[in-house]
Design a protein around this motif. Structure first.
Motif, PDB file in Angstrom:
ATOM      1  N   ALA A 286      10.056 -17.665  47.964  1.00  0.00           N
ATOM      2  CA  ALA A 286      10.391 -18.992  47.390  1.00  0.00           C
ATOM      3  C   ALA A 286       9.079 -20.461  46.749  1.00  0.00           C
ATOM      4  O   ALA A 286       9.606 -20.736  45.217  1.00  0.00           O
ATOM      5  CB  ALA A 286      10.600 -20.553  48.135  1.00  0.00           C
ATOM      6  N   TYR A 287       7.905 -19.940  46.606  1.00  0.00           N
ATOM      7  CA  TYR A 287       7.052 -21.067  45.872  1.00  0.00           C
ATOM      8  C   TYR A 287       7.055 -19.440  44.594  1.00  0.00           C
ATOM      9  O   TYR A 287       6.726 -20.028  43.969  1.00  0.00           O
ATOM     10  CB  TYR A 287       5.620 -20.971  46.707  1.00  0.00           C
ATOM     11  N   LEU A 288       7.092 -18.299  44.758  1.00  0.00           N
ATOM     12  CA  LEU A 288       6.523 -17.389  43.765  1.00  0.00           C
ATOM     13  C   LEU A 288       7.450 -18.173  42.754  1.00  0.00           C
ATOM     14  O   LEU A 288       7.338 -17.527  41.592  1.00  0.00           O
ATOM     15  CB  LEU A 288       6.444 -16.043  44.142  1.00  0.00           C
ATOM     16  N   ALA A 289       8.568 -18.025  43.064  1.00  0.00           N
ATOM     17  CA  ALA A 289       9.660 -18.044  41.738  1.00  0.00           C
ATOM     18  C   ALA A 289       9.303 -18.977  41.028  1.00  0.00           C
ATOM     19  O   ALA A 289      10.110 -19.508  39.452  1.00  0.00           O
ATOM     20  CB  ALA A 289      10.888 -18.253  42.412  1.00  0.00           C
ATOM     21  N   ALA A 290       8.941 -20.492  41.320  1.00  0.00           N
ATOM     22  CA  ALA A 290       8.700 -21.460  40.984  1.00  0.00           C
ATOM     23  C   ALA A 290       7.248 -21.255  40.152  1.00  0.00           C
ATOM     24  O   ALA A 290       7.042 -21.839  38.974  1.00  0.00           O
ATOM     25  CB  ALA A 290       8.092 -22.757  42.018  1.00  0.00           C
ATOM     26  N   PHE A 291       6.410 -20.442  40.557  1.00  0.00           N
ATOM     27  CA  PHE A 291       5.052 -20.042  39.092  1.00  0.00           C
ATOM     28  C   PHE A 291       4.933 -19.532  38.801  1.00  0.00           C
ATOM     29  O   PHE A 291       4.801 -19.393  37.284  1.00  0.00           O
ATOM     30  CB  PHE A 291       3.756 -19.518  40.612  1.00  0.00           C
ATOM     31  N   GLY A 292       6.150 -18.727  38.714  1.00  0.00           N
ATOM     32  CA  GLY A 292       6.849 -17.546  37.697  1.00  0.00           C
ATOM     33  C   GLY A 292       7.076 -18.023  36.362  1.00  0.00           C
ATOM     34  O   GLY A 292       6.774 -18.364  35.339  1.00  0.00           O
ATOM     35  N   ARG A 320       4.393 -11.588  33.375  1.00  0.00           N
ATOM     36  CA  ARG A 320       2.969 -11.546  32.921  1.00  0.00           C
ATOM     37  C   ARG A 320       2.731 -12.613  33.662  1.00  0.00           C
ATOM     38  O   ARG A 320       1.460 -13.170  34.431  1.00  0.00           O
ATOM     39  CB  ARG A 320       3.136 -11.927  31.256  1.00  0.00           C
ATOM     40  N   ALA A 321       3.613 -14.715  34.085  1.00  0.00           N
ATOM     41  CA  ALA A 321       2.659 -14.670  34.918  1.00  0.00           C
ATOM     42  C   ALA A 321       2.866 -15.112  36.020  1.00  0.00           C
ATOM     43  O   ALA A 321       2.320 -15.683  36.836  1.00  0.00           O
ATOM     44  CB  ALA A 321       3.378 -16.917  35.136  1.00  0.00           C
ATOM     45  N   LEU A 324      -0.074 -13.219  36.603  1.00  0.00           N
ATOM     46  CA  LEU A 324      -1.944 -14.621  37.050  1.00  0.00           C
ATOM     47  C   LEU A 324      -1.694 -14.880  38.245  1.00  0.00           C
ATOM     48  O   LEU A 324      -2.755 -14.905  38.597  1.00  0.00           O
ATOM     49  CB  LEU A 324      -1.172 -14.824  35.542  1.00  0.00           C
ATOM     50  N   THR A 325      -0.406 -15.150  38.673  1.00  0.00           N
ATOM     51  CA  THR A 325      -0.424 -16.208  40.047  1.00  0.00           C
ATOM     52  C   THR A 325      -1.191 -14.899  41.125  1.00  0.00           C
ATOM     53  O   THR A 325      -1.290 -15.618  41.614  1.00  0.00           O
ATOM     54  CB  THR A 325       1.224 -16.231  40.179  1.00  0.00           C
ATOM     55  N   PHE A 326       0.102 -13.639  41.482  1.00  0.00           N
ATOM     56  CA  PHE A 326      -1.103 -12.854  42.038  1.00  0.00           C
ATOM     57  C   PHE A 326      -2.895 -12.569  41.614  1.00  0.00           C
ATOM     58  O   PHE A 326      -3.245 -12.651  43.050  1.00  0.00           O
ATOM     59  CB  PHE A 326      -0.353 -11.453  41.663  1.00  0.00           C
ATOM     60  N   ALA A 327      -3.101 -13.126  40.646  1.00  0.00           N
ATOM     61  CA  ALA A 327      -4.741 -12.246  40.924  1.00  0.00           C
ATOM     62  C   ALA A 327      -5.552 -13.486  40.854  1.00  0.00           C
ATOM     63  O   ALA A 327      -6.485 -13.734  42.108  1.00  0.00           O
ATOM     64  CB  ALA A 327      -5.010 -12.389  39.388  1.00  0.00           C
TER      65      ALA A 327
END
Length: 464
Positions: A286-292, A320-321, A324-327
């Protein structure tokens, strides 16, 4: 970045699942026990208080997301009301500050899995990084796929919570609720601050608001359903945790395992292990959808490198975003491992940034929502409550202050660059004027050198 007027493919069902997962998260794993430890049976009052506090907050975010769907989320609302620097700080608070919650999720998931599967704790570091991979992979396929995955995960989560509560309720003992206030009202206040972590997550929907087919209809419905489901889940879990475990409710790092073992030996702990896995994967998803979406939006606005901008548009996949979040998540997890798995610092970074986002977002909402509407009244109430939480956070706001300083420095650098470009442009104009002046002087010399020839030429032409 402004919304382009097109919408994605999320409906009420997937949206509700994403909202529930973003709120009904890791709090399920630890908070019932922690709250019971600091407040005793009165921790139930703290849950009720935070549910009441969550209503204006969730309602305001729903009003904002429905009226102004934008992948920038809260940062875009702050930009409208308070300017670019405040918006940049809000974006940084979420993208870099809230991201400190990733190691908390990964470590909790790893600890529960090792406990339930009887794996040696040496495997925790491997599990921490392994847990990060599935939700990132799903989100790389797009928010619509993530939404359906979330629907399945949330359905399983709610089902297991219903099972645990239904199984535990008959074992609740009235004697467990006395004394009701063993630590006084101060303990209730501490429990309320703990449950703020549990009810954080309403801002996630603002970042994916543009992915809804019909934001004005779907977002308020999804928010209302999620409020009821999450509120009931936390309240009932608190009742059975206190009622079944009594004074032992706050003992141990995995209180839900103790509850499950007490009410359903053998099968119960296995169910809680499943809850842990579903919660961790679901919250990350759920959060990753927002982070991207936020990362791509910040890049589109020039607040992050422009190379990260693809995918900010509705229906786009911000790969790409997300990378970066994964990193960022990997770096935070590596730091947590180096620190021996102490998660308190990361929880404080996460919550201080969340409180800062809420305060800025609610102030912005009170300024941009139409006056005297239901959303505006909720925004005013939520703004006052959020400022109160800011004051309570105190020294824990240091990480958010550092990110706010970074946002101010970016503004200063941008202004210096603009000033430098203006100076260069003026210099070019001055050089051009000087060149023109020099050229004019040469022309004047030439014309004064041959006036008679020019005059005779003109005279001859006139005569002819």
């Amino acid at each position: 970045m402004t919304h382009n007027g097109t919408h994605g493919g999320l409906g009420v069902v997937q949206g509700t699942a994403l909202y529930i997962a973003s709120v009904l998260g890791t709090g399920l794993l630890v908070l019932p026990g922690l709250a019971a430890d600091v407040a005793g049976p009165a921790s139930i009052v703290s849950v009720l208080a935070v549910i009441v506090l969550a209503v204006p907050l969730a309602g305001t975010f729903a009003a904002l997301a429905a009226r102004y769907p934008d992948p920038g989320g809260v940062a875009s609302y702050v930009r409208r009301a308070l300017g670019r620097t405040a918006a940049r700080a809000t974006g940084y608070w979420f993208y870099f500050g809230v991201a400190a919650g990733f190691p908390v999720l990964a470590f909790l998931g790893a600890e529960y899995l090792t406990a339930i599967l009887h794996i040696d704790r040496v495997a925790v570091p491997i599990l921490v990084f392994a847990i990060l991979i599935p939700p990132f992979a799903v989100n790389m396929l797009g928010v619509r796929v993530a939404g359906w995955v979330q629907f399945v995960l949330t359905g399983l989560l709610v089902g297991i919570v219903v099972f645990v509560v239904a199984t535990a309720l008959p074992a609740v003992a009235a004697s467990s609720f006395t004394p009701f206030l063993p630590h006084g009202w101060a303990g209730v206040g501490t429990a309320i601050s703990l449950f703020v972590w549990a009810f954080a997550g309403w801002e996630v929907g603002t970042h994916i608001s543009g992915e809804f087919r019909d934001p004005r209809r779907s977002i308020p419905i999804a928010t209302a359903i999620a409020l009821v489901v999450t509120g009931l889940a936390y309240l009932l879990l608190q009742v059975v945790t206190v009622g079944v475990l009594g004074e032992e409710a706050g003992a141990g790092a995995v209180p839900l395992l103790a509850l499950a073992e007490a009410v359903a030996p053998g099968f119960g702990p296995t169910a809680i292990g499943a809850v842990a896995a579903i919660v961790v994967l679901g919250v990350m998803n759920a959060y990753l959808a927002a982070f991207g979406k936020l990362g791509a939006s910040l890049a589109s606005s020039g607040d992050l490198p422009r190379a990260l901008a693809p995918g900010a548009e509705s229906g786009g996949v911000p790969r790409r975003a997300l990378l970066l979040t994964f990193a960022i998540a990997m770096v935070y997890c590596a730091i947590a491992l180096a620190a021996g798995g102490d998660l308190q610092t990361f929880i404080l970074i996460h919550t201080s940034n969340m409180v800062s986002i809420y305060a800025a977002g609610m102030i912005a909402a009170a300024l941009i929502l139409p006056r005297f509407t239901a959303g505006w009244f909720m925004a005013v109430v939520a703004a006052v409550l959020s400022i109160g939480l800011l004051l309570l956070a105190g020294a824990n706001l240091l990480p958010a202050a550092v990110l706010a300083l970074a946002a101010i420095l970016v503004t200063v650098v941008k202004r210096l660059r603009r000033a430098s470009r203006r100076v260069d442009a003026l210099g070019d104009q001055t050089n051009g004027a000087d060149l023109a002046a020099d050229s004019g002087a040469l022309v004047e010399v030439k014309t004064t050198a041959v006036p008679a020839e020019r005059g005779s030429a003109l005279g001859s032409s006139a005569k002819s």
